[in-house]
Design an enzyme around this catalytic site. Sequence first.
Site, PDB file in Angstrom:
ATOM      1  CB  CYS A 101       2.671  -1.582  -5.018  1.00  0.00           C
ATOM      2  SG  CYS A 101       1.388  -2.690  -4.407  1.00  0.00           S
ATOM      3  CG  HIS A 143      -1.100  -1.171  -9.551  1.00  0.00           C
ATOM      4  ND1 HIS A 143       0.265  -0.990  -9.506  1.00  0.00           N
ATOM      5  CD2 HIS A 143      -1.465  -1.514  -8.294  1.00  0.00           C
ATOM      6  CE1 HIS A 143       0.706  -1.223  -8.272  1.00  0.00           C
ATOM      7  NE2 HIS A 143      -0.323  -1.537  -7.515  1.00  0.00           N
ATOM      8  CD  GLU A 144      -5.055  -0.582  -7.009  1.00  0.00           C
ATOM      9  OE1 GLU A 144      -5.228  -1.514  -6.190  1.00  0.00           O
ATOM     10  OE2 GLU A 144      -4.073   0.188  -6.969  1.00  0.00           O
ATOM     11  CG  HIS A 147      -3.023  -5.378  -6.033  1.00  0.00           C
ATOM     12  ND1 HIS A 147      -1.948  -5.968  -5.407  1.00  0.00           N
ATOM     13  CD2 HIS A 147      -2.710  -4.066  -6.139  1.00  0.00           C
ATOM     14  CE1 HIS A 147      -1.019  -5.047  -5.156  1.00  0.00           C
ATOM     15  NE2 HIS A 147      -1.460  -3.879  -5.599  1.00  0.00           N
TER      16      HIS A 147
HETATM   17 NI    NI Z   1      -0.508  -2.044  -5.467  1.00  0.00          NI
END
Ligand code: NI
Length: 182
Positions: A101, A143-144, A147
Amino acid sequence: MILKVARLGHPIVRTAAREVTIDEIRSHDFQLLIDSMVETMHEYSGVGLAATQIHLPIQVAVLEVERNPRYPDAPSVPLTVLINPVVTILDNQLVDGYEGCLSIPDLRGLVPRFRRLRVQALGRNAEPLDIIAEDFHARVIQHETDHLKGEVYLDRMRDMRTLAHLAEFQRYVLEGAAAARK
Ligand code: NI
């Protein structure tokens, strides 16, 4: 414009993002922001970048996988802008894979992710998107979108002992796997 990336510890990385309105998407400033997010992702060889990582608590993420030096074995994914994404898991099977990341520099860790999902979102011109993704593509989307909820891959890890610095990951995990295949 290349934007400054917030690192873990900055409160914005742990902030849940709000939805973006259609009027906002159609503004000139927003379009410039998308361009800058894409430029920033390319500059740091990321496969994705969420707005919280560039200090904005709005539900916007960009992703693209194409001959990426940080993920040499990853299949390609075209440049995609996801605004207000909603993810539906289509396959509950969890698959382990290593992630890094840009907000947690120089580390890799093994993260379980759902294998297949559907993401509904708006694109950069407010057009509706409806995408089925699997494997690495599904991993990047999870993953995004994490966030945008203020979550990072470390939160999903089942075994913190798999955490490795990048150079050691390349030496002991990637090269070890390549040697085992011979
Ligand atoms: Ni990331």
